[in-house]
Scaffold this active site. Sequence first.
Site, short mmCIF file in Angstrom:
data_model
loop_
_atom_site.label_atom_id
_atom_site.label_comp_id
_atom_site.label_asym_id
_atom_site.label_seq_id
_atom_site.Cartn_x
_atom_site.Cartn_y
_atom_site.Cartn_z
N ASN A 8 0.88 -1.16 0.00
CA ASN A 8 0.00 0.00 0.00
C ASN A 8 0.92 1.21 0.00
OD1 ASN A 8 -1.67 2.18 0.53
ND2 ASN A 8 -2.89 1.10 2.04
N LEU A 10 0.48 4.18 0.48
CA LEU A 10 0.17 5.19 1.50
C LEU A 10 0.74 4.81 2.87
CD1 LEU A 10 -3.54 5.96 0.56
CD2 LEU A 10 -1.48 7.20 -0.12
N CYS A 11 1.25 3.60 3.01
CA CYS A 11 1.75 3.08 4.28
C CYS A 11 3.27 3.25 4.36
CB CYS A 11 1.38 1.60 4.41
SG CYS A 11 2.13 0.76 5.81
N GLY A 12 3.74 3.95 5.38
CA GLY A 12 5.17 4.18 5.55
C GLY A 12 5.96 2.90 5.72
N ARG A 15 6.30 1.28 2.35
CA ARG A 15 7.29 1.98 1.51
C ARG A 15 8.71 1.65 1.96
NH1 ARG A 15 3.73 6.31 2.45
NH2 ARG A 15 5.28 7.29 3.79
#
Length: 115
Positions: A8, A10-12, A15
């Site tokens: 995802n 949007l997920c740190g 990433r």
Amino acid sequence: MKATIFHNPLCGTSRKTLEILRDSGCDVWVHEYMKNPPSRDELVRLYNRAGISPREGLRTKEPLAEELGLNRPDVTADEILEAMVAHPILINRPIVETAKGVRLCRPQEVVREIL
């Protein structure tokens, strides 16, 4: 080495895990599971290979998990899986698969176990 990350963007943590994979030289296939959710069978396969239960793969802090009553102790694995298929936001991430295994990479350093 080849790796698949259920990611995802949007997920740190997701990433950072992807960055670890790329920095280690992996040939990474990025599966954005929010756009293309895994099937129930795929989730079962991944969790079995990771040695975790669907409950352990549930994003319990997601408000929808509480709304759907999925945090109750009497909820079955089947109920959790069905909810994950219907609402992929409930799938805890990132999940990474390599030839050496599958891990739910929380924290992201867990990915190194399968590199």
